[in-house]
Scaffold this motif. Structure first.
Motif, PDB file in Angstrom:
ATOM      1  N   ALA A   1      -0.127  -1.620   4.885  1.00 39.33           N
ATOM      2  CA  ALA A   1      -0.698  -0.256   4.954  1.00 39.33           C
ATOM      3  C   ALA A   1      -1.666  -0.128   3.788  1.00 39.33           C
ATOM      4  O   ALA A   1      -1.671   0.864   3.065  1.00 39.33           O
ATOM      5  N   ASP A   2      -2.481  -1.181   3.607  1.00 38.84           N
ATOM      6  CA  ASP A   2      -3.319  -1.263   2.413  1.00 38.84           C
ATOM      7  C   ASP A   2      -4.780  -0.904   2.696  1.00 38.84           C
ATOM      8  O   ASP A   2      -5.695  -1.399   2.027  1.00 38.84           O
ATOM      9  N   GLY A   3      -4.973  -0.016   3.662  1.00 39.40           N
ATOM     10  CA  GLY A   3      -6.275   0.633   3.809  1.00 39.40           C
ATOM     11  C   GLY A   3      -7.342  -0.193   4.497  1.00 39.40           C
ATOM     12  O   GLY A   3      -7.127  -1.321   4.956  1.00 39.40           O
ATOM     13  N   LEU A   6      -7.758  16.997   3.252  1.00 43.63           N
ATOM     14  CA  LEU A   6      -7.847  16.462   4.603  1.00 43.63           C
ATOM     15  C   LEU A   6      -7.329  17.499   5.578  1.00 43.63           C
ATOM     16  O   LEU A   6      -6.530  18.363   5.205  1.00 43.63           O
ATOM     17  N   ALA A   7      -7.765  17.360   6.840  1.00 43.37           N
ATOM     18  CA  ALA A   7      -7.257  18.239   7.891  1.00 43.37           C
ATOM     19  C   ALA A   7      -6.034  17.583   8.528  1.00 43.37           C
ATOM     20  O   ALA A   7      -6.117  16.462   9.033  1.00 43.37           O
ATOM     21  N   LEU A   8      -4.913  18.280   8.437  1.00 44.37           N
ATOM     22  CA  LEU A   8      -3.663  17.794   9.034  1.00 44.37           C
ATOM     23  C   LEU A   8      -3.530  18.420  10.421  1.00 44.37           C
ATOM     24  O   LEU A   8      -3.599  19.641  10.554  1.00 44.37           O
ATOM     25  N   VAL A  51     -14.386   6.699  11.319  1.00 43.65           N
ATOM     26  CA  VAL A  51     -15.245   7.616  10.553  1.00 43.65           C
ATOM     27  C   VAL A  51     -14.569   8.992  10.548  1.00 43.65           C
ATOM     28  O   VAL A  51     -13.812   9.314  11.468  1.00 43.65           O
ATOM     29  N   PRO A  52     -14.795   9.828   9.501  1.00 44.12           N
ATOM     30  CA  PRO A  52     -13.929  11.003   9.320  1.00 44.12           C
ATOM     31  C   PRO A  52     -14.268  12.231  10.156  1.00 44.12           C
ATOM     32  O   PRO A  52     -13.643  13.269   9.993  1.00 44.12           O
ATOM     33  N   PHE A  53     -15.219  12.121  11.102  1.00 38.72           N
ATOM     34  CA  PHE A  53     -15.744  13.327  11.748  1.00 38.72           C
ATOM     35  C   PHE A  53     -14.818  13.951  12.786  1.00 38.72           C
ATOM     36  O   PHE A  53     -15.095  15.031  13.289  1.00 38.72           O
ATOM     37  N   ARG A  83     -12.700   9.361  -3.116  1.00 36.94           N
ATOM     38  CA  ARG A  83     -11.752   9.461  -2.008  1.00 36.94           C
ATOM     39  C   ARG A  83     -11.681  10.936  -1.656  1.00 36.94           C
ATOM     40  O   ARG A  83     -11.741  11.781  -2.530  1.00 36.94           O
ATOM     41  N   SER A  84     -11.578  11.247  -0.340  1.00 39.21           N
ATOM     42  CA  SER A  84     -11.615  12.659   0.023  1.00 39.21           C
ATOM     43  C   SER A  84     -10.469  13.402  -0.663  1.00 39.21           C
ATOM     44  O   SER A  84      -9.345  12.922  -0.729  1.00 39.21           O
ATOM     45  N   ILE A  85     -10.767  14.588  -1.189  1.00 38.96           N
ATOM     46  CA  ILE A  85      -9.797  15.342  -1.966  1.00 38.96           C
ATOM     47  C   ILE A  85      -8.826  16.089  -1.060  1.00 38.96           C
ATOM     48  O   ILE A  85      -7.648  16.169  -1.323  1.00 38.96           O
ATOM     49  N   GLY A 115       0.830  -1.206   0.000  1.00 35.85           N
ATOM     50  CA  GLY A 115       0.000   0.000   0.000  1.00 35.85           C
ATOM     51  C   GLY A 115       0.862   1.253   0.000  1.00 35.85           C
ATOM     52  O   GLY A 115       1.598   1.513   0.950  1.00 35.85           O
ATOM     53  N   GLY A 116       0.760   1.989  -1.096  1.00 39.14           N
ATOM     54  CA  GLY A 116       1.534   3.241  -1.226  1.00 39.14           C
ATOM     55  C   GLY A 116       0.636   4.448  -1.092  1.00 39.14           C
ATOM     56  O   GLY A 116       0.815   5.453  -1.768  1.00 39.14           O
ATOM     57  N   GLY A 117      -0.382   4.346  -0.206  1.00 38.17           N
ATOM     58  CA  GLY A 117      -1.216   5.513   0.110  1.00 38.17           C
ATOM     59  C   GLY A 117      -0.454   6.421   1.067  1.00 38.17           C
ATOM     60  O   GLY A 117       0.788   6.388   1.126  1.00 38.17           O
ATOM     61  N   LEU A 118      -1.195   7.223   1.823  1.00 37.97           N
ATOM     62  CA  LEU A 118      -0.551   8.199   2.707  1.00 37.97           C
ATOM     63  C   LEU A 118       0.345   7.514   3.737  1.00 37.97           C
ATOM     64  O   LEU A 118       1.506   7.891   3.922  1.00 37.97           O
ATOM     65  N   GLY A 162     -11.513  14.077  11.928  1.00 40.57           N
ATOM     66  CA  GLY A 162     -10.375  14.458  11.086  1.00 40.57           C
ATOM     67  C   GLY A 162      -9.074  13.822  11.549  1.00 40.57           C
ATOM     68  O   GLY A 162      -8.021  14.452  11.518  1.00 40.57           O
ATOM     69  N   GLN A 163      -9.133  12.556  11.989  1.00 40.97           N
ATOM     70  CA  GLN A 163      -7.944  11.969  12.596  1.00 40.97           C
ATOM     71  C   GLN A 163      -7.483  10.661  11.965  1.00 40.97           C
ATOM     72  O   GLN A 163      -6.537  10.053  12.451  1.00 40.97           O
ATOM     73  N   GLY A 164      -8.132  10.205  10.881  1.00 41.98           N
ATOM     74  CA  GLY A 164      -7.746   8.916  10.299  1.00 41.98           C
ATOM     75  C   GLY A 164      -6.302   8.922   9.808  1.00 41.98           C
ATOM     76  O   GLY A 164      -5.474   8.110  10.239  1.00 41.98           O
TER      77      GLY A 164
HETATM   78  P1  FAD Z   1      -5.397   4.455   2.203  1.00 43.19           P
HETATM   79  O1  FAD Z   1      -5.323   5.921   2.033  1.00 43.19           O
HETATM   80  O2  FAD Z   1      -6.694   3.774   1.938  1.00 43.19           O
HETATM   81  O3  FAD Z   1      -4.266   3.805   1.299  1.00 43.19           O
HETATM   82  C1  FAD Z   1      -4.175   2.405   1.145  1.00 43.19           C
HETATM   83  C2  FAD Z   1      -3.425   2.112  -0.142  1.00 43.19           C
HETATM   84  O4  FAD Z   1      -3.275   0.705  -0.269  1.00 43.19           O
HETATM   85  C3  FAD Z   1      -4.173   2.607  -1.371  1.00 43.19           C
HETATM   86  O5  FAD Z   1      -3.301   3.378  -2.152  1.00 43.19           O
HETATM   87  C4  FAD Z   1      -4.610   1.335  -2.067  1.00 43.19           C
HETATM   88  O6  FAD Z   1      -4.638   1.442  -3.473  1.00 43.19           O
HETATM   89  C5  FAD Z   1      -3.550   0.337  -1.612  1.00 43.19           C
HETATM   90  N1  FAD Z   1      -4.033  -1.049  -1.623  1.00 43.19           N
HETATM   91  C6  FAD Z   1      -5.255  -1.497  -1.216  1.00 43.19           C
HETATM   92  N2  FAD Z   1      -5.335  -2.834  -1.391  1.00 43.19           N
HETATM   93  C7  FAD Z   1      -4.142  -3.230  -1.939  1.00 43.19           C
HETATM   94  C8  FAD Z   1      -3.639  -4.489  -2.369  1.00 43.19           C
HETATM   95  N3  FAD Z   1      -4.366  -5.627  -2.281  1.00 43.19           N
HETATM   96  N4  FAD Z   1      -2.376  -4.539  -2.876  1.00 43.19           N
HETATM   97  C9  FAD Z   1      -1.631  -3.399  -2.974  1.00 43.19           C
HETATM   98  N5  FAD Z   1      -2.063  -2.178  -2.576  1.00 43.19           N
HETATM   99  C10 FAD Z   1      -3.313  -2.101  -2.065  1.00 43.19           C
HETATM  100  N6  FAD Z   1      -8.116  11.771   7.926  1.00 43.19           N
HETATM  101  C11 FAD Z   1      -7.546  12.839   8.546  1.00 43.19           C
HETATM  102  O7  FAD Z   1      -6.554  12.676   9.272  1.00 43.19           O
HETATM  103  N7  FAD Z   1      -8.042  14.097   8.373  1.00 43.19           N
HETATM  104  C12 FAD Z   1      -9.152  14.345   7.609  1.00 43.19           C
HETATM  105  O8  FAD Z   1      -9.578  15.490   7.489  1.00 43.19           O
HETATM  106  C13 FAD Z   1      -9.783  13.239   6.966  1.00 43.19           C
HETATM  107  N8  FAD Z   1     -10.880  13.431   6.194  1.00 43.19           N
HETATM  108  C14 FAD Z   1     -11.478  12.371   5.601  1.00 43.19           C
HETATM  109  C15 FAD Z   1     -12.640  12.571   4.860  1.00 43.19           C
HETATM  110  C16 FAD Z   1     -13.295  11.503   4.269  1.00 43.19           C
HETATM  111  C17 FAD Z   1     -14.549  11.749   3.491  1.00 43.19           C
HETATM  112  C18 FAD Z   1     -12.750  10.198   4.403  1.00 43.19           C
HETATM  113  C19 FAD Z   1     -13.436   9.020   3.770  1.00 43.19           C
HETATM  114  C20 FAD Z   1     -11.587   9.978   5.139  1.00 43.19           C
HETATM  115  C21 FAD Z   1     -10.948  11.051   5.752  1.00 43.19           C
HETATM  116  N9  FAD Z   1      -9.789  10.868   6.523  1.00 43.19           N
HETATM  117  C22 FAD Z   1      -9.212  11.941   7.149  1.00 43.19           C
HETATM  118  C23 FAD Z   1      -9.209   9.524   6.715  1.00 43.19           C
HETATM  119  C24 FAD Z   1      -8.058   9.257   5.765  1.00 43.19           C
HETATM  120  O9  FAD Z   1      -8.508   9.389   4.429  1.00 43.19           O
HETATM  121  C25 FAD Z   1      -7.498   7.864   5.992  1.00 43.19           C
HETATM  122  O10 FAD Z   1      -7.310   7.623   7.354  1.00 43.19           O
HETATM  123  C26 FAD Z   1      -6.179   7.679   5.267  1.00 43.19           C
HETATM  124  O11 FAD Z   1      -6.368   7.766   3.877  1.00 43.19           O
HETATM  125  C27 FAD Z   1      -5.563   6.329   5.621  1.00 43.19           C
HETATM  126  O12 FAD Z   1      -4.383   6.161   4.905  1.00 43.19           O
HETATM  127  P2  FAD Z   1      -3.854   4.697   4.591  1.00 43.19           P
HETATM  128  O13 FAD Z   1      -2.589   4.885   3.822  1.00 43.19           O
HETATM  129  O14 FAD Z   1      -3.835   3.885   5.839  1.00 43.19           O
HETATM  130  O15 FAD Z   1      -4.975   4.037   3.675  1.00 43.19           O
END
Ligand code: FAD
Length: 392
Positions: free
Chosen positions: A172-174, A59-61, A317-319, A55-57, A18-21, A321-323
């Motif tokens: 870290a795959d969400g 976020l609050a840091l 849940v995002p309310f 996906r949220s565009i 997972g190369g997300g945040l 702003g801490q995910g």
């Molecule tokens: P993700 O961002 O989901 O990244 C996971 C990555 O893993 C993705 O790139 C995905 O493609 C990859 N992946 C998934 N499955 C696989 C697989 N099988 N193989 C390889 N790669 C895979 N948080 C805040 O702190 N502040 C905010 O204001 C805030 N606002 C939000 C608003 C909304 C509407 C939502 C829905 C969420 C909000 N969040 C906020 C939460 C935040 O978006 C998440 O907590 C954050 O994105 C988590 O990051 P992550 O890297 O753990 O997961």
């Protein structure tokens, strides 16, 4: 750098799924410690793709996230060159009047609105500075044997299977983590997931005709309406990402232009000229509401071989702003444990798993509570607020 008692360094072979945040930040922390890191991401390189819907565009840091970014040398850049300070809540009443609730009028602390794609891209870009990090996009984890440190990916373009081994696997795959699904097969793994009845849909307030902000930019704007609410966070280009949170039944019932406009005229009249009637209709019907899930689980590790972090371990849940912020804090804490235990994986993973859950469960509960506070309690006088809190 020395991580063994005899003063030598044992370089670990780490795979981050997972190369997300959170995954791209964790890759940086591990690279800084000198370990070999391979980062596998399902999607294309986010730096080459437009923002995906659903996906949220932005976020609050907050301070948790900032602390982690400071450790990898990116806090100043994010705060000074990109983030937009939000000093309080700007509440919109139905009659269009507004009032402000400051976050911290005493010490002037604030949160920052940041772009998801921008931050993710910056973290990936930073990882290019380390020769010990390799990035593999379009790779989906499809099978694994965590105890053996074995992972199997399928390339999404060529369908080729790629098999890899690692000393340590970081999942870290969400929220719908494939690594967590594998951990679930272990005995004594506790798991709880909850979908709330509300979904969310993103709209947009464009910049004004001079390219400026249409609303005071240094606030998180909220339209609390009891059972539902709308919020807006500012973007770098002077637009606003507007998020409508409502029960799915409401989304379903607004199934034509007329109903949508009547609904907005009744509950969010001041937002219509800001968004624009045609844009409101176009954006609303271009997508569908996305679900919101909260996940609590533990333990986070499989022996000294695998660990889940970020949403994979604790989607909230995002309310509040801490995910993302809590996921970034996972990386800070993990790094502290690497230092404390001199890269001894058995001790690091056990301590993380044994201690971290208490805080992530608490964040999850606070976020659920804030779900009510933001859409409803924020509008009430303090004596009613006190009563409502006691009633929850
Ligand atoms: P993700 O961002 O989901 O990244 C996971 C990555 O893993 C993705 O790139 C995905 O493609 C990859 N992946 C998934 N499955 C696989 C697989 N099988 N193989 C390889 N790669 C895979 N948080 C805040 O702190 N502040 C905010 O204001 C805030 N606002 C939000 C608003 C909304 C509407 C939502 C829905 C969420 C909000 N969040 C906020 C939460 C935040 O978006 C998440 O907590 C954050 O994105 C988590 O990051 P992550 O890297 O753990 O997961």
């Amino acid at each position: 750098m020395a991580n063994l008692e005899n003063g030598t360094f044992k370089k670990l072979d780490v795979v981050v799924v997972g190369g997300g945040l959170v995954g791209s930040l964790e890759a940086l922390f591990l690279a800084k410690r000198g370990h070999r890191v391979r980062l596998y991401e399902y999607r294309e390189d986010i730096r080459n793709t437009p923002q995906a819907r659903g996906r949220s565009i932005n976020l609050a840091l907050s301070i948790r996230g900032r602390t982690a970014l400071r450790e990898v040398g990116l806090e100043d850049h994010m705060i000074n060159n990109h983030g937009i300070p939000m000093k309080g809540r700007n509440i919109h009443r139905i009659d269009g009047s507004t009032y402000i609730i400051p976050y911290d009028s005493r010490t002037k602390q604030c949160i920052y609105s940041v772009g998801r794609n921008y931050l993710n891209g910056l973290l990936l870009q930073e990882s290019e500075k380390y020769e010990n990090v390799e990035r593999f996009f379009n790779h989906k984890l499809i099978a694994s044997n965590l105890r053996e440190g074995f992972l199997s990916f399928q390339k999404t373009d060529t369908k080729e299977i790629v098999e890899v081994n690692a000393d340590l696997i970081i999942g870290a795959d969400g929220a719908f983590s494939a690594v967590r699904k594998e951990i679930m097969k272990q005995p004594l793994f506790d798991y709880n997931q909850k979908y709330i009845e509300h979904g969310y849909l993103e709209l947009c307030i464009p910049p004004d005709s001079n390219g400026g902000f249409q609303m005071p930019p240094n606030y998180l704007h909220i339209w609390p309406r009891g059972e539902f609410m709308m919020i807006a966070l500012p973007n770098q280009d002077c637009s606003w990402t507007v998020t409508l949170f409502m029960p799915f039944t409401h989304f379903k019932s607004l199934d034509n232009e007329d109903k949508l406009l009547k609904f907005f005229e009744k509950y969010f009249p001041d937002s219509i000229p800001l968004i624009g009637k045609q844009k409101l209709i176009a954006d609303y019907f271009a997508g569908s509401a996305s679900p919101l899930i909260a996940i609590k689980c533990r333990p986070y590790n499989v022996e000294d071989k695998a660990l889940i972090i970020g949403d994979a371990a604790h989607a909230v849940v995002p309310f509040y702003g801490q995910g993302m912020n809590a996921g970034f804090e996972d990386c800070t804490i993990l790094n502290q444990l690497f230092q404390k235990h001199h890269d001894d994986l058995a001790k690091i993973l056990k301590e993380f798993s044994d201690t971290r859950w208490e805080d992530t469960f608490a964040i999850s509960d606070l976020a659920m509570y804030n779900y009510i506070e933001m859409r409803d309690l924020v509008t009430r006088p303090s004596y009613l607020l006190r009563k409502a809190i006691d009633d929850v």
